[in-house]
Write an enzyme that holds these catalytic residues in place. Sequence first.
Site, short mmCIF file in Angstrom:
data_model
loop_
_atom_site.label_atom_id
_atom_site.label_comp_id
_atom_site.label_asym_id
_atom_site.label_seq_id
_atom_site.Cartn_x
_atom_site.Cartn_y
_atom_site.Cartn_z
N ASN A 32 -49.29 29.82 152.09
CA ASN A 32 -48.41 29.05 153.03
C ASN A 32 -49.35 27.85 153.76
OD1 ASN A 32 -46.18 28.33 154.47
ND2 ASN A 32 -46.91 29.46 156.34
N TYR A 98 -49.21 13.73 150.73
CA TYR A 98 -48.61 15.10 151.01
C TYR A 98 -47.62 15.40 149.94
CZ TYR A 98 -45.48 18.46 152.90
OH TYR A 98 -44.57 19.48 153.35
N LYS A 102 -47.69 18.53 147.01
CA LYS A 102 -46.59 19.50 146.94
C LYS A 102 -45.96 19.47 145.48
CE LYS A 102 -46.74 21.08 150.95
NZ LYS A 102 -47.26 22.70 151.22
#
Length: 204
Positions: A32, A98, A102
Site C-alpha cells: 500500500n 504517478y 500505477k
Amino acid sequence: SMVITADLSEKEACYRLMQQLEPVPVGILINNAGFGDCGSFLETDAEKEMQMIDVNVKAMHLLMKLMLRRMEKQEGGYILNVASSAGLLPAGPYMATYYATKNYIVSLSLAIYEELKNDNSNVKISIFCPGPVDTNFNNVANVKFNLKSLSSEYASKYAIDNMFKDKVIILPPNMKVNHLLTKISPTNLVLFVNSKIQRRKIEK
C-alpha cells in the site's frame, strides 16, 4: 501485533523488513505504500519523482517478489497490490510520473496473476484500483480532488473482502462507470479529458 518502521524508498530497508518478518507467519501482503505529485513535468521536482519511483515501483516490486517466493514455499497466501484508478488509464497529464508508476503496478500484477494461475498456485494476487480515498495522499501530492473521497475504512474493507473472493482487479462501485467509459473512449479523448481534470486539481 508488531510494528516495523522502514523507509521503503531504500532497497536495503525492504530486505531488512523481510528478514525481520522471517519468524512470523505471513498469510497476506498488502502493498500500500505510495505517494504522488501534481504539476507540469517540466516543473515538478526530479528528486521527489525518483523517490516516488523507488517507493511506488521498486519497493512494491521487490516486496512482492520476496514475499511471493516465501508464500510459494508455505503453499499459499494473498497479495494485494494497491494501485489506483490511475493505473487503468493510458496516462495522466500533470500527474505523469504517478500515473506511470500505477500503470507499472497493474501491468506487473496482471502478468504475475496469469503466471500463478498457469502454475495452479495457491498464492492469490489482486489489484485494488480506487479513486480518491480520505488519506494524507492529497497533501503530499498537492492536489484537490473533484470526486468525493471514500473513507479509508470503507476502501480497505471493500478491497480485502474482494481479495478473499479472488477478484483480480478490484474497483470500488463509484469508479466502475468511469472505468467503463474510459475503456470505450479513444485514447486521445481520454488524455484530453484527464488533462483538463488534472489541471483543475493543481493548487494555485
